[in-house]
Design a protein around this motif. Structure first.
Motif, short mmCIF file in Angstrom:
data_model
loop_
_atom_site.label_atom_id
_atom_site.label_comp_id
_atom_site.label_asym_id
_atom_site.label_seq_id
_atom_site.Cartn_x
_atom_site.Cartn_y
_atom_site.Cartn_z
N SER A 10 -19.85 -10.01 -4.23
CA SER A 10 -21.21 -9.50 -4.04
C SER A 10 -21.61 -8.67 -5.27
O SER A 10 -20.85 -7.82 -5.74
CB SER A 10 -21.26 -8.62 -2.79
N ASP A 60 -19.81 -17.02 0.73
CA ASP A 60 -19.34 -15.71 0.29
C ASP A 60 -18.69 -14.96 1.43
O ASP A 60 -18.37 -15.53 2.48
CB ASP A 60 -20.49 -14.91 -0.33
N HIS A 108 -23.47 -3.20 0.28
CA HIS A 108 -22.43 -4.22 0.20
C HIS A 108 -22.19 -4.78 1.59
O HIS A 108 -22.13 -4.02 2.57
CB HIS A 108 -21.15 -3.62 -0.36
#
Length: 285
Positions: A10, A60, A108
């Motif tokens: 990220s 991800d 995040h």
């Protein structure tokens, strides 16, 4: 059909890469659950059996950890279906990621009231290991801005279309760190340094005056010949292993003179032999 899987840490630039691929006429899907990847591929093949199509999916750490572990199985399913798949993995050093999240004030995906940002970044490294360990192309964006990243992806994708193996020659300065995405790293700090010639200091290895200076030294020609012969010897092995990319990084102290000159000279030589030869000068920005 060509399928590119875009993954990475990220804050490393995955969204930028997907946007570039979309501009290059790829059909892009972000944050796809890994469990849906084989089903998506089956649907794409059925719908476009007689038409060449390009697709890209983003995967991800927002996937569940259990799904990330199953990533190798998903890749195997794609291979059995006859789908050519490439994995682009983006990363950056922890200090850079901390700075980017601090500047943008983005959250995040793994951080919360109990997990601080630095710990979330470490956890993400571990979660994405099943993906990163199988990457065809790794890109370290620690010292790369958005415009440079866009150019890297455009050149890489176009290079892969033109030829089976795309070779990138990259110059860099050791004092700024070694590129982590290089397949081979050559240290040329032992050859004469134009930096110590006052009239050459402000120039780069792309300038004729610097090239003329370097070419007066036999050690420069020896270094060039040794690197060229090494690459010529090992290109075939990369192609036999079905690799799509090979990155050769050449470093001097500052990344402005010697490494730039040798990258330009090597790229010119290999460009005469094959397509898909790319250059990047990391410190000339």
């Amino acid at each position: 059909m060509r399928l590119i899987i875009v993954s990475g840490l990220s804050g490393s630039g995955k969204s930028v890469v997907l946007h570039v691929l979309e501009d290059l006429n790829y059909y892009c899907i972000d944050n796809l659950p890994i469990g849906m990847l084989p089903s998506l591929a089956d649907e794409i093949v059925r719908a476009n059996r007689h038409v060449e199509q390009w697709f890209a999916v983003g995967i991800d750490a927002r996937n569940l950890s259990g799904e990330l572990v199953s990533f190798p199985d998903a890749l195997q399913s794609l291979s059995e279906a006859g789908i050519k798949c490439e994995i682009f993995f983006l990363e950056a050093d922890n200090i850079t990621l901390l700075k980017r999240f601090s500047e943008t004030r983005r959250k995040h995906p793994l951080s919360n009231d109990e997990v601080p940002l630095n710990e979330a970044i470490l956890q993400e490294h571990q979660l994405l290991e099943p993906v990163s360990s199988r990457a065809d192309l790794r890109i370290d964006t620690s010292m790369t801005n958005i415009h440079q990243l866009r150019d890297i992806i455009r050149n890489r994708v176009h290079g892969a279309v033109r030829t089976q193996l795309s070779i990138q020659f990259q110059s860099f300065g050791f004092k700024h760190g070694i590129p982590v995405d290089a397949d081979f790293v050559f240290d040329v700090r032992c050859i004469p340094n134009p930096h110590w010639v006052a009239e050459l200091r402000h120039l780069s290895g792309q300038d004729k005056a610097v090239a003329d200076y370097l070419e007066r030294h036999a050690t420069v020609h020896d270094m060039y010949d040794d690197i060229r012969q090494f690459i010529e010897k090992w290109i075939g092995c990369f192609e036999a292993d079905n690799r799509s990319y090979m990155t050769v990084a050449i470093g001097c102290t500052g990344g402005h003179h010697r490494s730039v000159y040798l990258v330009e000279r090597l790229a010119a030589y290999f460009h005469q032999q094959r397509e898909g030869v790319l250059t990047r000068h990391r410190e000339l920005t």
